[in-house]
Design a protein around this motif. Structure first.
Motif, PDB file in Angstrom:
ATOM      1  N   THR A  27      84.342  12.956  68.864  1.00 11.39           N
ATOM      2  CA  THR A  27      82.774  12.971  69.155  1.00 11.39           C
ATOM      3  C   THR A  27      82.293  14.094  69.642  1.00 11.39           C
ATOM      4  OG1 THR A  27      84.126  11.460  70.886  1.00 11.39           O
ATOM      5  CG2 THR A  27      81.387  12.592  71.459  1.00 11.39           C
ATOM      6  N   ALA A  28      80.895  13.919  69.128  1.00 13.46           N
ATOM      7  CA  ALA A  28      80.850  15.659  68.630  1.00 13.46           C
ATOM      8  C   ALA A  28      80.599  16.050  70.517  1.00 13.46           C
ATOM      9  CB  ALA A  28      79.878  15.475  68.080  1.00 13.46           C
ATOM     10  N   ALA A  76      80.311  17.067  77.563  1.00 12.88           N
ATOM     11  CA  ALA A  76      79.351  15.395  76.878  1.00 12.88           C
ATOM     12  C   ALA A  76      79.119  15.712  75.564  1.00 12.88           C
ATOM     13  CB  ALA A  76      78.278  16.291  78.404  1.00 12.88           C
ATOM     14  N   PRO A  77      79.084  14.416  75.600  1.00 14.38           N
ATOM     15  CA  PRO A  77      78.781  13.823  74.186  1.00 14.38           C
ATOM     16  C   PRO A  77      77.015  15.153  73.614  1.00 14.38           C
ATOM     17  CG  PRO A  77      79.108  12.174  75.017  1.00 14.38           C
ATOM     18  CD  PRO A  77      79.182  12.775  76.505  1.00 14.38           C
ATOM     19  N   ASP A  80      73.185  11.709  68.646  1.00 15.92           N
ATOM     20  CA  ASP A  80      73.638  12.378  67.991  1.00 15.92           C
ATOM     21  C   ASP A  80      73.236  12.128  66.797  1.00 15.92           C
ATOM     22  OD1 ASP A  80      74.937   8.716  66.326  1.00 15.92           O
ATOM     23  OD2 ASP A  80      72.532   8.055  65.681  1.00 15.92           O
ATOM     24  N   ALA A  81      71.502  12.502  66.565  1.00 20.18           N
ATOM     25  CA  ALA A  81      71.382  13.526  65.745  1.00 20.18           C
ATOM     26  C   ALA A  81      71.724  14.983  65.870  1.00 20.18           C
ATOM     27  CB  ALA A  81      69.975  14.081  65.741  1.00 20.18           C
ATOM     28  N   VAL A  82      72.018  15.183  66.149  1.00 19.52           N
ATOM     29  CA  VAL A  82      73.491  16.297  66.018  1.00 19.52           C
ATOM     30  C   VAL A  82      74.803  16.434  65.559  1.00 19.52           C
ATOM     31  CG1 VAL A  82      74.461  18.567  67.191  1.00 19.52           C
ATOM     32  CG2 VAL A  82      72.428  17.636  67.687  1.00 19.52           C
TER      33      VAL A  82
END
Length: 98
Positions: A27-28, A76-77, A80-82
């Motif tokens: 997870t990013a 914290a995630p 999505d674009a990042v």
């Protein structure tokens, strides 16, 4: 790959251009991005997060998709674009003074 924009003083220290890319497993999150940055550029260790607490340095801000995410938990995630690399994760040097 996650795109990361660095402030001038960190670019000079790491001897890189304004934007770098790092691979983040799983997870990013801001913590994962910083871990990847510090692994790839060891001279940045302790410049973004405090050595003792692991918290963001006071005069740095984090932005994702033009939103200030500085006060979110580091685990914290990220949007999505990042995570896809469409938008950069930005580390910005805050300005203080009077």
């Amino acid at each position: 790959m996650i795109r990361v924009e660095l402030p001038y003083h960190l670019r000079q220290l790491a001897r890189v251009d304004r934007e770098v890319s790092v691979q983040v497993p799983g997870t990013a999150t801001a913590a994962a991005v910083i871990d990847a940055l510090e692994a790839r550029y060891p001279m940045l260790q302790g410049t973004i997060r405090d050595h003792a607490t692991g918290q963001r340095r006071p005069f740095l801000r984090f932005f994702a998709c033009e939103d200030d995410v500085s006060f979110l938990p580091l685990d914290a995630p990220l949007p999505d674009a990042v995570a896809r690399g469409a938008e950069p994760f930005m580390i910005v040097g805050a300005i203080a003074g009077g």
